[in-house]
Design an enzyme around this catalytic site. Structure first.
Site, PDB file in Angstrom:
ATOM      1  N   LEU A   7       0.513  -0.939   0.119  1.00  0.00           N
ATOM      2  CA  LEU A   7      -0.009  -0.102  -0.062  1.00  0.00           C
ATOM      3  C   LEU A   7       0.914   1.145  -0.307  1.00  0.00           C
ATOM      4  CD1 LEU A   7      -2.724  -1.191   2.601  1.00  0.00           C
ATOM      5  CD2 LEU A   7      -3.125  -1.544   0.330  1.00  0.00           C
ATOM      6  N   HIS A   8       1.524   1.568  -1.083  1.00  0.00           N
ATOM      7  CA  HIS A   8       2.513   2.491  -1.446  1.00  0.00           C
ATOM      8  C   HIS A   8       2.153   3.394  -0.954  1.00  0.00           C
ATOM      9  CE1 HIS A   8       5.660  -0.107  -3.521  1.00  0.00           C
ATOM     10  NE2 HIS A   8       4.694  -0.697  -4.031  1.00  0.00           N
TER      11      HIS A   8
END
Length: 312
Positions: free
Chosen positions: A240-241
């Site tokens: 989940l950059h």
């Protein structure tokens, strides 16, 4: 916490899957941020899709923040898109068409207006290529004195995910990234050094899927696609950059930061978009970036599930 202590924030996104998670999370952070508007930029998919995804998502979530359409191509290069977000950018997640239209004016107008209303206090969260941000800083040099900080999801001081050395967002428009890094604006870089660490555990997905509300609903659907794309298409892990970059603004205690002068490389088969930290002060230049180098992954997941009301 009083409303006066909230951070006035403009987001700049290229809405694919992890951007959607970030936007949904941001709409739940009303105690920490005042979301003034969102700019869309080309990146994960074409601008028509990133803008539409952003507007449809914001409308679905019941958020009133205006959405502005930004750059349709990088400053000096052909458009480069990703494959892992599917043809629409949101995988197989479908949202109802927004009942409202895009805001008038481009992203420069959004940032300039927000900065004038909050001089010295405005923060920007940029989780796509930096084309819109570089354009705004170039067209309105006075922004440098008005913006408090720009936080980006991009770069890495070790390794890459587009080439051996470069991360996707900065690879897409390295000329824009260099403008931002050399602008003199306070900059926080949240790159692959931390965003690859909290790989999505199955139990976190299950808790989000069971949580109430439209944010949890859309995020669960996006995470489901991200998990399946790895198994079915051999795509990357469901990291989940972008929401990790949001966490660096609203929950900075989760991170370890170090200050470096970071050079942005614009050329080379492998080094295009590479962020090179001057570990040994070879350049004798002052630091231009606060770089996230470590993250409390367990603490991040606790913050994430609490945000969505996903009880144990």
């Amino acid at each position: 916490m009083t409303l006066l202590s909230r951070i006035p924030l403009v987001m700049d996104v290229d809405t694919g899957t992890d951007d959607a998670v970030c936007i949904a999370a941001a709409t739940l952070c009303t105690d920490r941020i005042e979301l003034l508007g969102i700019g869309a930029v080309c990146g994960n998919v074409e601008i028509e899709k990133t803008a539409r995804n952003t507007l449809d998502l914001i409308d679905f979530l019941g958020c009133e923040a205006p959405v502005h359409i930004g750059a349709s191509r990088p400053l000096a290069r052909p458009l480069c898109t990703a494959v892992s977000h599917g043809t629409t950018g949101l995988g197989d997640v479908a949202l109802p068409a927004a009942r409202r239209g895009f805001a008038e004016g481009g992203v420069t107008e959004l940032i300039h207006g927000a900065a004038k209303r909050h001089p010295g206090g405005l923060e920007i969260l940029a989780v796509g290529p930096l084309t819109n941000i570089a354009t705004a800083l170039t067209e309105c040099p006075e922004l440098l004195a008005l913006i408090k900080r720009i936080t980006i999801m991009g770069g890495a001081i070790r390794g890459g995910n587009m080439t051996l050395a470069s991360e996707f967002n900065l690879y897409c428009d390295p000329e824009a990234a260099r403008i931002v890094f050399e602008s003199g604006c306070a900059l926080t870089m949240v790159g692959l050094d931390v965003t690859l660490k909290p790989e999505l555990p199955r139990h976190i997905f299950d808790r989000i899927r069971a949580a109430p509300g439209p944010q949890a609903d859309v995020v669960a659907r996006v995470l489901d696609f991200m998990m399946r794309r790895k198994d079915e298409f051999g795509a990357d892990d469901p990291n989940l950059h972008d929401v990790i970059a949001l966490a660096a603004i609203v929950k900075p205690s989760l991170f370890t930061f170090e200050s470096y002068y970071v050079h942005l490389e614009t050329g080379g088969e492998v080094t295009r978009g590479m962020t090179i930290a001057d570990f040994n002060n070879v350049s004798k230049r002052p630091p231009n970036a606060l770089v996230a180098v470590d993250i409390d992954a367990d603490g991040f997941w606790d913050w994430f599930v609490d945000l969505f009301g996903a009880g144990k």
